[in-house]
Design a protein around this motif. Structure first.
Motif, mmCIF file in Angstrom:
data_model
loop_
_atom_site.group_PDB
_atom_site.id
_atom_site.type_symbol
_atom_site.label_atom_id
_atom_site.label_comp_id
_atom_site.label_asym_id
_atom_site.label_seq_id
_atom_site.Cartn_x
_atom_site.Cartn_y
_atom_site.Cartn_z
ATOM 1 N N TYR A 33 48.908 67.274 24.043
ATOM 2 C CA TYR A 33 50.335 67.445 24.294
ATOM 3 C C TYR A 33 50.608 67.371 25.788
ATOM 4 O O TYR A 33 49.944 68.030 26.587
ATOM 5 C CB TYR A 33 50.817 68.794 23.748
ATOM 6 C CG TYR A 33 52.313 68.961 23.811
ATOM 7 C CD1 TYR A 33 53.121 68.620 22.730
ATOM 8 C CD2 TYR A 33 52.931 69.442 24.955
ATOM 9 C CE1 TYR A 33 54.497 68.752 22.777
ATOM 10 C CE2 TYR A 33 54.307 69.580 25.019
ATOM 11 C CZ TYR A 33 55.093 69.233 23.925
ATOM 12 O OH TYR A 33 56.447 69.358 23.991
ATOM 13 N N GLY A 34 51.599 66.561 26.145
ATOM 14 C CA GLY A 34 52.055 66.520 27.528
ATOM 15 C C GLY A 34 51.199 65.657 28.427
ATOM 16 O O GLY A 34 50.412 64.825 27.980
ATOM 17 N N THR A 47 53.121 68.421 33.017
ATOM 18 C CA THR A 47 54.403 68.596 32.358
ATOM 19 C C THR A 47 54.277 68.332 30.868
ATOM 20 O O THR A 47 53.254 67.851 30.383
ATOM 21 C CB THR A 47 55.451 67.622 32.937
ATOM 22 O OG1 THR A 47 55.081 66.279 32.583
ATOM 23 C CG2 THR A 47 55.534 67.739 34.452
ATOM 24 N N ALA A 48 55.361 68.614 30.155
ATOM 25 C CA ALA A 48 55.402 68.353 28.720
ATOM 26 C C ALA A 48 55.780 66.911 28.422
ATOM 27 O O ALA A 48 55.942 66.553 27.258
ATOM 28 C CB ALA A 48 56.389 69.308 28.048
ATOM 29 N N THR A 74 53.034 76.091 30.601
ATOM 30 C CA THR A 74 54.263 75.412 30.205
ATOM 31 C C THR A 74 53.993 74.407 29.096
ATOM 32 O O THR A 74 54.748 74.315 28.116
ATOM 33 C CB THR A 74 54.900 74.701 31.413
ATOM 34 O OG1 THR A 74 55.284 75.684 32.390
ATOM 35 C CG2 THR A 74 56.115 73.899 31.006
ATOM 36 N N ARG A 75 52.901 73.648 29.216
ATOM 37 C CA ARG A 75 52.564 72.662 28.192
ATOM 38 C C ARG A 75 52.191 73.341 26.873
ATOM 39 O O ARG A 75 52.620 72.901 25.793
ATOM 40 C CB ARG A 75 51.405 71.792 28.671
ATOM 41 C CG ARG A 75 51.770 70.842 29.799
ATOM 42 C CD ARG A 75 50.531 70.186 30.382
ATOM 43 N NE ARG A 75 49.787 69.433 29.386
ATOM 44 C CZ ARG A 75 48.489 69.140 29.500
ATOM 45 N NH1 ARG A 75 47.790 69.555 30.554
ATOM 46 N NH2 ARG A 75 47.895 68.427 28.565
ATOM 47 N N ALA A 102 55.337 74.644 25.213
ATOM 48 C CA ALA A 102 56.149 73.573 24.645
ATOM 49 C C ALA A 102 55.526 73.035 23.359
ATOM 50 O O ALA A 102 56.240 72.607 22.440
ATOM 51 C CB ALA A 102 56.321 72.447 25.662
ATOM 52 N N ALA A 103 54.193 73.064 23.275
ATOM 53 C CA ALA A 103 53.492 72.624 22.068
ATOM 54 C C ALA A 103 53.505 73.683 20.973
ATOM 55 O O ALA A 103 52.992 73.438 19.876
ATOM 56 C CB ALA A 103 52.047 72.269 22.405
#
Length: 277
Positions: free
Chosen positions: A122-123, A129-130, A214-215, A218-219
């Motif tokens: 992911y990302g 970042t995502a 953050t990644r 977001a996942a």
């Protein structure tokens, strides 16, 4: 998307939302390799909100979800989601030996092409970042090409994931947050904000931690990380740390604090695999 299995050997697929228009009822149909797996029906609330939870079996299975509304005994599909899997999620962190983005793939192999449909990421590893969202993992990318770092897990990260898929027969997600040439104190979280991603990687010692968190967030995997692989230490051999002393003098405390932050932000971690110079 990969849904992480829990200690009961199952994943939880959540499908929640609010209807734009009122409906008698809503349904969620789940298919495993295109075969019916589960069907759930709900009556939306007065606010037109709905919520479904379906338990998934881990394995080399691709799930599909159909969501829709029902009226007069007729189902109308309004949304479809495909290519969902259930397995294990891991982190890789450290410096260049963990980043592993060099030409370590052999002269005839294409590092950009995904090798296995059961290995996800992911990302963007390079940007932290995502960007790119979910995708099949790749070893590395070619410098100067678009999307450098997207779904990248490194050369040995790909070998590791391939081994796990082949041995245990479950999908694997790896998020690689390593960054070359960094000492351990550059991997600490900002005590005031673990999501700090400001500035440059070599300018803000908290950015590496913040970008990876953050990644993972977001996942939707903060509670699904099974373990972390930590490969770092080379850049702590000198006397250029924040205290002016040798890296070995403060390394233990930095690792304890970093591992404690991991446990706080990824509370279901079960394994810490540490190997370093």
């Amino acid at each position: 998307q990969l849904y992480a299995r829990d200690d009961k050997n199952e994943g939880s697929l959540f499908y929640n939302g609010t209807l734009a228009q009122a409906a008698e009822s809503v349904f969620l149909k789940v298919y495993a390799d295109d075969k019916p797996y589960a069907t759930e029906r709900r009556t939306p609330g007065a606010d037109k909100a709905y919520a479904f939870t379906v338990k998934l079996r881990p394995g080399l299975i691709k799930y599909k979800v159909e969501f829709g509304t029902s009226a007069g005994g007729t189902d109308t599909v309004t949304h479809t989601v495909t290519n969902l899997v259930c397995g294990d999620a891991y982190l890789i962190d450290g410096q260049s030996n963990a980043e592993a983005t060099g030409p370590n793939n052999g002269p005839t192999e294409d590092p950009v092409t995904p090798l296995n449909d059961w290995i996800r990421s992911y990302g963007n590893q390079f940007e932290g970042t995502a960007a790119g969202g979910w995708g099949n993992a790749v070893r590395t990318h070619i410098w100067g090409k678009p999307n450098y770092g997207e779904h990248q897990i490194g050369a040995w990260g790909m070998t590791l994931a391939t081994h796990l898929v082949n041995k245990y027969g479950i999908p694997i997600c790896i998020l690689n947050g390593a960054y070359g040439g960094t000492p351990i104190w550059h991997h600490q979280p900002n005590p005031a904000d673990h999501f700090d991603t400001s500035g440059a990687f070599y300018g803000n010692p908290y950015k590496i931690y913040g970008c990876l968190l953050t990644r993972v967030t977001a996942a939707k995997l903060t509670h699904g990380i099974r373990g972390v692989f930590w490969h770092q230490g080379e850049n702590d051999q000198g006397a250029d740390g924040p205290t002016g002393g040798f890296g070995w003098q403060t390394y233990r405390q930095y690792f304890i604090e970093m591992a404690g932050a991991w446990k706080q932000d990824y509370p279901n971690i079960q394994r810490y695999i540490v190997f370093q110079v």
